[in-house]
Design a protein around this motif. Structure first.
Motif, PDB file in Angstrom:
ATOM      1  N   ARG A  68       1.142  -1.001  -0.073  1.00  0.00           N
ATOM      2  CA  ARG A  68       0.279   0.297  -0.185  1.00  0.00           C
ATOM      3  C   ARG A  68       0.972   1.137  -0.096  1.00  0.00           C
ATOM      4  N   GLN A  69       0.571   2.554  -0.784  1.00  0.00           N
ATOM      5  CA  GLN A  69       1.064   3.759  -0.773  1.00  0.00           C
ATOM      6  C   GLN A  69       1.747   4.061   0.625  1.00  0.00           C
ATOM      7  N   GLU A  70       0.318   4.391   1.469  1.00  0.00           N
ATOM      8  CA  GLU A  70       0.666   4.597   3.165  1.00  0.00           C
ATOM      9  C   GLU A  70       2.042   3.711   3.113  1.00  0.00           C
ATOM     10  N   LYS A  71       2.186   2.781   2.757  1.00  0.00           N
ATOM     11  CA  LYS A  71       3.411   2.035   3.759  1.00  0.00           C
ATOM     12  C   LYS A  71       4.612   2.141   3.245  1.00  0.00           C
ATOM     13  N   VAL A  72       4.807   2.718   1.666  1.00  0.00           N
ATOM     14  CA  VAL A  72       5.649   2.987   1.282  1.00  0.00           C
ATOM     15  C   VAL A  72       6.202   4.512   1.347  1.00  0.00           C
ATOM     16  N   PHE A  73       5.077   5.069   1.487  1.00  0.00           N
ATOM     17  CA  PHE A  73       5.573   6.396   2.242  1.00  0.00           C
ATOM     18  C   PHE A  73       6.605   6.752   3.731  1.00  0.00           C
ATOM     19  N   ALA A  74       6.066   5.712   3.981  1.00  0.00           N
ATOM     20  CA  ALA A  74       7.182   5.410   5.378  1.00  0.00           C
ATOM     21  C   ALA A  74       7.992   4.886   5.820  1.00  0.00           C
ATOM     22  N   ILE A  75       8.456   4.827   4.750  1.00  0.00           N
ATOM     23  CA  ILE A  75       9.814   3.578   4.393  1.00  0.00           C
ATOM     24  C   ILE A  75      11.055   5.125   4.427  1.00  0.00           C
ATOM     25  N   ARG A  76      12.028   4.149   5.817  1.00  0.00           N
ATOM     26  CA  ARG A  76      12.864   5.575   6.239  1.00  0.00           C
ATOM     27  C   ARG A  76      13.826   5.738   4.963  1.00  0.00           C
ATOM     28  N   PHE A  77      14.423   7.099   4.537  1.00  0.00           N
ATOM     29  CA  PHE A  77      15.229   6.974   3.478  1.00  0.00           C
ATOM     30  C   PHE A  77      16.470   6.442   3.734  1.00  0.00           C
ATOM     31  N   SER A  78      16.670   6.667   4.862  1.00  0.00           N
ATOM     32  CA  SER A  78      18.656   6.212   5.435  1.00  0.00           C
ATOM     33  C   SER A  78      18.447   4.699   5.625  1.00  0.00           C
ATOM     34  N   GLY A  79      17.628   3.528   5.609  1.00  0.00           N
ATOM     35  CA  GLY A  79      17.060   2.466   5.392  1.00  0.00           C
ATOM     36  C   GLY A  79      16.781   1.781   3.671  1.00  0.00           C
ATOM     37  N   LEU A  80      16.240   2.875   2.841  1.00  0.00           N
ATOM     38  CA  LEU A  80      16.130   2.468   1.238  1.00  0.00           C
ATOM     39  C   LEU A  80      17.536   2.835   0.782  1.00  0.00           C
ATOM     40  N   TYR A  81      18.701   3.903   1.313  1.00  0.00           N
ATOM     41  CA  TYR A  81      19.880   4.741   1.213  1.00  0.00           C
ATOM     42  C   TYR A  81      20.620   3.486   0.520  1.00  0.00           C
ATOM     43  N   PRO A  82      20.777   2.174   2.185  1.00  0.00           N
ATOM     44  CA  PRO A  82      21.806   1.007   1.606  1.00  0.00           C
ATOM     45  C   PRO A  82      21.844   0.232   0.717  1.00  0.00           C
ATOM     46  N   LEU A  83      20.062   0.135   0.447  1.00  0.00           N
ATOM     47  CA  LEU A  83      20.136  -0.922  -0.938  1.00  0.00           C
ATOM     48  C   LEU A  83      20.290  -0.131  -1.855  1.00  0.00           C
ATOM     49  N   TYR A  84      19.807   1.112  -1.983  1.00  0.00           N
ATOM     50  CA  TYR A  84      20.527   1.540  -3.366  1.00  0.00           C
ATOM     51  C   TYR A  84      22.118   1.015  -4.114  1.00  0.00           C
ATOM     52  N   VAL A  85      23.129   1.292  -2.586  1.00  0.00           N
ATOM     53  CA  VAL A  85      24.350   1.462  -3.167  1.00  0.00           C
ATOM     54  C   VAL A  85      24.831  -0.024  -2.802  1.00  0.00           C
ATOM     55  N   LYS A  86      23.912  -0.478  -2.481  1.00  0.00           N
ATOM     56  CA  LYS A  86      24.557  -2.525  -3.210  1.00  0.00           C
ATOM     57  C   LYS A  86      24.274  -2.755  -4.121  1.00  0.00           C
ATOM     58  N   LYS A  87      22.722  -2.300  -4.500  1.00  0.00           N
ATOM     59  CA  LYS A  87      22.164  -2.280  -5.685  1.00  0.00           C
ATOM     60  C   LYS A  87      23.479  -2.207  -7.111  1.00  0.00           C
ATOM     61  N   VAL A  88      23.942  -0.776  -6.698  1.00  0.00           N
ATOM     62  CA  VAL A  88      24.897  -0.255  -8.147  1.00  0.00           C
ATOM     63  C   VAL A  88      26.261  -0.274  -7.224  1.00  0.00           C
ATOM     64  N   GLU A  89      26.351  -0.853  -6.524  1.00  0.00           N
ATOM     65  CA  GLU A  89      27.474  -1.114  -6.301  1.00  0.00           C
ATOM     66  C   GLU A  89      28.238  -2.430  -6.394  1.00  0.00           C
TER      67      GLU A  89
ATOM     68  N   GLN B 226      20.353  14.248   5.621  1.00  0.00           N
ATOM     69  CA  GLN B 226      18.641  13.169   5.732  1.00  0.00           C
ATOM     70  C   GLN B 226      19.222  11.783   5.896  1.00  0.00           C
ATOM     71  N   LEU B 227      20.746  11.278   5.515  1.00  0.00           N
ATOM     72  CA  LEU B 227      20.959  10.106   5.693  1.00  0.00           C
ATOM     73  C   LEU B 227      20.892   9.909   7.134  1.00  0.00           C
ATOM     74  N   ALA B 228      21.556  10.588   8.065  1.00  0.00           N
ATOM     75  CA  ALA B 228      21.030  10.533   9.146  1.00  0.00           C
ATOM     76  C   ALA B 228      20.325  10.972  10.047  1.00  0.00           C
ATOM     77  N   SER B 229      19.438  11.068   9.243  1.00  0.00           N
ATOM     78  CA  SER B 229      17.987  11.112  10.377  1.00  0.00           C
ATOM     79  C   SER B 229      17.239  10.239   9.841  1.00  0.00           C
ATOM     80  N   ASP B 230      15.797  10.442  10.138  1.00  0.00           N
ATOM     81  CA  ASP B 230      14.817   9.486  10.546  1.00  0.00           C
ATOM     82  C   ASP B 230      14.297   9.595   9.373  1.00  0.00           C
ATOM     83  N   HIS B 231      14.246  10.464   8.476  1.00  0.00           N
ATOM     84  CA  HIS B 231      13.179  10.738   7.868  1.00  0.00           C
ATOM     85  C   HIS B 231      12.021   9.890   6.790  1.00  0.00           C
ATOM     86  N   ASP B 232      11.674   9.884   6.706  1.00  0.00           N
ATOM     87  CA  ASP B 232      10.562   8.382   5.782  1.00  0.00           C
ATOM     88  C   ASP B 232      10.302   9.603   4.358  1.00  0.00           C
ATOM     89  N   LEU B 233      10.360   8.479   3.305  1.00  0.00           N
ATOM     90  CA  LEU B 233      10.137   8.930   1.769  1.00  0.00           C
ATOM     91  C   LEU B 233       8.816  10.344   1.349  1.00  0.00           C
TER      92      LEU B 233
END
Length: 116
Positions: free
Chosen positions: A2-23, A50-57
């Motif tokens: 659901r969209q609400e769950k996606v919006f609530a994902i922490r950017f700082s939690g998603l970022y390492p997955l992006y790094v892993k993917k590109v590396e 932003q990465l140091a915060s707990d902000h969601d998407l």
């Protein structure tokens, strides 16, 4: 998901997955950061805050200094959905970032990813 769950994902939690993917595809974290900064308008310090915060998407994109107008030209499929057909503005921004990360991981030239 659901969209609400996606919006609530922490950017700082998603970022390492992006790094892993590109590396894993022989691209660098610096290139990833460049793509994120191009899309959102964050400078290097702003992105690090932003990465140091707990902000969601939702907050990450709401606080973005200047979402790049060239992002409107980004088309293609992410997670089986055409980016250009996504109606919800926040979901479209999230999927646009996903699309750019995919392009980076697939080896596309930075000039093309950044729509130059």
């Amino acid at each position: 998901m659901r969209q609400e769950k996606v919006f609530a994902i922490r950017f700082s939690g998603l970022y390492p997955l992006y790094v892993k993917k590109v590396e894993s595809k022989r691209r660098s974290k610096d290139e990833l950061d460049q793509v994120i900064r191009w899309l959102t308008g964050y400078d290097a310090d702003g992105l690090q805050r932003q990465l140091a915060s707990d902000h969601d998407l939702e907050t990450f994109f709401a606080q973005a200094p200047a979402f790049n107008p060239a992002a409107a030209s980004i088309k293609g499929v992410v997670c089986g959905i055409r980016v250009e057909e996504i109606e919800h503005p926040l979901m479209r921004k999230i999927r646009t970032l996903d699309k750019l990360v995919d392009e980076l991981a697939k080896g596309k030239a930075m000039e093309k990813i950044l729509r130059r």
